[in-house]
Design a protein around this motif. Structure first.
Motif, PDB file in Angstrom:
ATOM      1  N   ALA A   1       0.833  -1.210   0.000  1.00 29.26           N
ATOM      2  CA  ALA A   1       0.000   0.000   0.000  1.00 29.26           C
ATOM      3  C   ALA A   1       0.861   1.251   0.000  1.00 29.26           C
ATOM      4  O   ALA A   1       0.568   2.221  -0.713  1.00 29.26           O
ATOM      5  N   LEU A   2       1.933   1.244   0.784  1.00 23.92           N
ATOM      6  CA  LEU A   2       2.829   2.406   0.815  1.00 23.92           C
ATOM      7  C   LEU A   2       3.542   2.576  -0.519  1.00 23.92           C
ATOM      8  O   LEU A   2       3.731   3.700  -0.993  1.00 23.92           O
ATOM      9  N   ALA A   3       3.942   1.467  -1.135  1.00 21.12           N
ATOM     10  CA  ALA A   3       4.595   1.552  -2.446  1.00 21.12           C
ATOM     11  C   ALA A   3       3.623   2.097  -3.485  1.00 21.12           C
ATOM     12  O   ALA A   3       4.010   2.908  -4.337  1.00 21.12           O
ATOM     13  N   ALA A   4       2.367   1.676  -3.424  1.00 22.80           N
ATOM     14  CA  ALA A   4       1.370   2.174  -4.375  1.00 22.80           C
ATOM     15  C   ALA A   4       1.114   3.662  -4.179  1.00 22.80           C
ATOM     16  O   ALA A   4       0.841   4.386  -5.137  1.00 22.80           O
ATOM     17  N   ALA A   5       1.214   4.128  -2.933  1.00 24.08           N
ATOM     18  CA  ALA A   5       0.999   5.547  -2.637  1.00 24.08           C
ATOM     19  C   ALA A   5       2.282   6.360  -2.789  1.00 24.08           C
ATOM     20  O   ALA A   5       2.303   7.549  -2.493  1.00 24.08           O
ATOM     21  N   ASN A   6       3.357   5.698  -3.235  1.00 27.81           N
ATOM     22  CA  ASN A   6       4.661   6.339  -3.410  1.00 27.81           C
ATOM     23  C   ASN A   6       5.164   6.955  -2.103  1.00 27.81           C
ATOM     24  O   ASN A   6       5.676   8.070  -2.070  1.00 27.81           O
ATOM     25  N   MET A   7       4.995   6.200  -1.017  1.00 29.07           N
ATOM     26  CA  MET A   7       5.461   6.640   0.304  1.00 29.07           C
ATOM     27  C   MET A   7       6.502   5.649   0.815  1.00 29.07           C
ATOM     28  O   MET A   7       6.451   4.469   0.485  1.00 29.07           O
ATOM     29  N   PRO A   8       7.432   6.116   1.638  1.00 26.34           N
ATOM     30  CA  PRO A   8       8.466   5.211   2.145  1.00 26.34           C
ATOM     31  C   PRO A   8       7.917   4.268   3.213  1.00 26.34           C
ATOM     32  O   PRO A   8       7.006   4.611   3.964  1.00 26.34           O
ATOM     33  N   SER A   9       8.500   3.085   3.277  1.00 28.86           N
ATOM     34  CA  SER A   9       8.117   2.122   4.304  1.00 28.86           C
ATOM     35  C   SER A   9       8.872   2.434   5.589  1.00 28.86           C
ATOM     36  O   SER A   9       9.772   3.273   5.624  1.00 28.86           O
ATOM     37  N   ARG A  10       8.531   1.735   6.642  1.00 27.66           N
ATOM     38  CA  ARG A  10       9.194   1.941   7.924  1.00 27.66           C
ATOM     39  C   ARG A  10      10.690   1.612   7.824  1.00 27.66           C
ATOM     40  O   ARG A  10      11.538   2.333   8.361  1.00 27.66           O
ATOM     41  N   ALA A  11      11.011   0.545   7.117  1.00 28.70           N
ATOM     42  CA  ALA A  11      12.416   0.155   6.959  1.00 28.70           C
ATOM     43  C   ALA A  11      13.189   1.238   6.211  1.00 28.70           C
ATOM     44  O   ALA A  11      14.340   1.547   6.564  1.00 28.70           O
ATOM     45  N   GLU A  12      12.572   1.829   5.184  1.00 30.49           N
ATOM     46  CA  GLU A  12      13.244   2.887   4.439  1.00 30.49           C
ATOM     47  C   GLU A  12      13.456   4.130   5.303  1.00 30.49           C
ATOM     48  O   GLU A  12      14.509   4.775   5.229  1.00 30.49           O
ATOM     49  N   ILE A  13      12.484   4.455   6.145  1.00 27.21           N
ATOM     50  CA  ILE A  13      12.631   5.598   7.060  1.00 27.21           C
ATOM     51  C   ILE A  13      13.753   5.329   8.055  1.00 27.21           C
ATOM     52  O   ILE A  13      14.565   6.208   8.345  1.00 27.21           O
ATOM     53  N   GLU A  14      13.818   4.090   8.576  1.00 26.07           N
ATOM     54  CA  GLU A  14      14.888   3.752   9.516  1.00 26.07           C
ATOM     55  C   GLU A  14      16.247   3.827   8.837  1.00 26.07           C
ATOM     56  O   GLU A  14      17.215   4.307   9.439  1.00 26.07           O
ATOM     57  N   ASP A  15      16.343   3.374   7.570  1.00 24.27           N
ATOM     58  CA  ASP A  15      17.602   3.484   6.828  1.00 24.27           C
ATOM     59  C   ASP A  15      18.002   4.938   6.630  1.00 24.27           C
ATOM     60  O   ASP A  15      19.175   5.305   6.803  1.00 24.27           O
ATOM     61  N   LEU A  16      17.030   5.783   6.275  1.00 26.85           N
ATOM     62  CA  LEU A  16      17.321   7.209   6.099  1.00 26.85           C
ATOM     63  C   LEU A  16      17.780   7.844   7.408  1.00 26.85           C
ATOM     64  O   LEU A  16      18.706   8.660   7.427  1.00 26.85           O
ATOM     65  N   SER A  17      17.149   7.450   8.500  1.00 28.23           N
ATOM     66  CA  SER A  17      17.528   7.982   9.808  1.00 28.23           C
ATOM     67  C   SER A  17      18.956   7.582  10.168  1.00 28.23           C
ATOM     68  O   SER A  17      19.731   8.401  10.672  1.00 28.23           O
ATOM     69  N   ALA A  18      19.312   6.331   9.891  1.00 28.72           N
ATOM     70  CA  ALA A  18      20.679   5.875  10.180  1.00 28.72           C
ATOM     71  C   ALA A  18      21.684   6.614   9.306  1.00 28.72           C
ATOM     72  O   ALA A  18      22.757   7.012   9.790  1.00 28.72           O
ATOM     73  N   ARG A  19      21.355   6.804   8.032  1.00 29.26           N
ATOM     74  CA  ARG A  19      22.262   7.544   7.149  1.00 29.26           C
ATOM     75  C   ARG A  19      22.431   8.978   7.611  1.00 29.26           C
ATOM     76  O   ARG A  19      23.543   9.527   7.609  1.00 29.26           O
ATOM     77  N   LEU A  20      21.343   9.617   8.030  1.00 25.41           N
ATOM     78  CA  LEU A  20      21.402  10.988   8.525  1.00 25.41           C
ATOM     79  C   LEU A  20      22.267  11.076   9.780  1.00 25.41           C
ATOM     80  O   LEU A  20      23.071  12.005   9.928  1.00 25.41           O
ATOM     81  N   ALA A  21      22.133  10.102  10.671  1.00 23.01           N
ATOM     82  CA  ALA A  21      22.948  10.096  11.888  1.00 23.01           C
ATOM     83  C   ALA A  21      24.424   9.967  11.541  1.00 23.01           C
ATOM     84  O   ALA A  21      25.273  10.648  12.145  1.00 23.01           O
ATOM     85  N   ARG A  22      24.757   9.113  10.557  1.00 26.12           N
ATOM     86  CA  ARG A  22      26.162   8.971  10.147  1.00 26.12           C
ATOM     87  C   ARG A  22      26.681  10.274   9.549  1.00 26.12           C
ATOM     88  O   ARG A  22      27.818  10.685   9.802  1.00 26.12           O
ATOM     89  N   MET A  23      25.842  10.959   8.763  1.00 24.57           N
ATOM     90  CA  MET A  23      26.264  12.238   8.185  1.00 24.57           C
ATOM     91  C   MET A  23      26.506  13.287   9.266  1.00 24.57           C
ATOM     92  O   MET A  23      27.459  14.077   9.181  1.00 24.57           O
ATOM     93  N   GLU A  24      25.648  13.315  10.287  1.00 24.11           N
ATOM     94  CA  GLU A  24      25.828  14.267  11.379  1.00 24.11           C
ATOM     95  C   GLU A  24      27.125  14.007  12.118  1.00 24.11           C
ATOM     96  O   GLU A  24      27.830  14.951  12.506  1.00 24.11           O
ATOM     97  N   VAL A  25      27.479  12.747  12.314  1.00 27.22           N
ATOM     98  CA  VAL A  25      28.739  12.407  12.971  1.00 27.22           C
ATOM     99  C   VAL A  25      29.915  12.879  12.121  1.00 27.22           C
ATOM    100  O   VAL A  25      30.880  13.464  12.636  1.00 27.22           O
ATOM    101  N   MET A  26      29.835  12.645  10.811  1.00 30.20           N
ATOM    102  CA  MET A  26      30.908  13.095   9.921  1.00 30.20           C
ATOM    103  C   MET A  26      31.037  14.613   9.941  1.00 30.20           C
ATOM    104  O   MET A  26      32.147  15.152   9.984  1.00 30.20           O
ATOM    105  N   LEU A  27      29.919  15.320   9.896  1.00 30.47           N
ATOM    106  CA  LEU A  27      29.970  16.785   9.944  1.00 30.47           C
ATOM    107  C   LEU A  27      30.567  17.285  11.248  1.00 30.47           C
ATOM    108  O   LEU A  27      31.331  18.262  11.260  1.00 30.47           O
ATOM    109  N   ALA A  28      30.230  16.631  12.346  1.00 27.46           N
ATOM    110  CA  ALA A  28      30.795  17.030  13.635  1.00 27.46           C
ATOM    111  C   ALA A  28      32.300  16.838  13.632  1.00 27.46           C
ATOM    112  O   ALA A  28      33.051  17.679  14.154  1.00 27.46           O
ATOM    113  N   ARG A  29      32.775  15.724  13.039  1.00 27.78           N
ATOM    114  CA  ARG A  29      34.231  15.508  12.953  1.00 27.78           C
ATOM    115  C   ARG A  29      34.893  16.577  12.084  1.00 27.78           C
ATOM    116  O   ARG A  29      35.961  17.089  12.414  1.00 27.78           O
TER     117      ARG A  29
END
Length: 107
Positions: free
Chosen positions: A51-79
């Motif tokens: 249903a989410l794919a049909a509505a062109n919306m991200p799934s929970r797993a995709e949101i969690e992946d994006l959140s993890a990627r964002l956290a890694r980017m924030e760590v890199m920026l802080a360094r």
């Protein structure tokens, strides 16, 4: 008298429940119920993903992946900021007061 009656009722219920829980039929029933629940959850998860794919919306797993990627980017920026000598933004952020009173209105 009521306490004694309640105590006897609890003993009877415990003995019946204990005998029931030890039976093979009960364990097979519980195994079947658990399997059915897991299959139902998997089916619902699949339907939600479709249903989410049909509505062109991200799934929970995709949101969690994006959140993890964002956290890694924030760590890199802080360094990077640390190596360049810049102070991180969050250093002097005021913390909210821990009272039950609402904040005073500013005039």
């Amino acid at each position: 008298m009521f306490r004694e009656m309640l105590g006897e009722w609890e003993k009877l219920a415990n003995s019946v429940g204990d005998g029931l829980a030890k039976s093979d039929e009960f364990s097979r029933f519980m195994h079947g119920a658990t399997t059915a629940q897991m299959n139902t959850q998997e089916a619902i998860s699949g339907m939600m993903a479709r249903a989410l794919a049909a509505a062109n919306m991200p799934s929970r797993a995709e949101i969690e992946d994006l959140s993890a990627r964002l956290a890694r980017m924030e760590v890199m920026l802080a360094r990077i900021e640390e190596r360049l000598g810049g102070a991180p933004e969050r250093a002097d952020r005021p913390k909210p007061s821990r009272t039950r009173k609402p904040p005073a209105a500013k005039a």
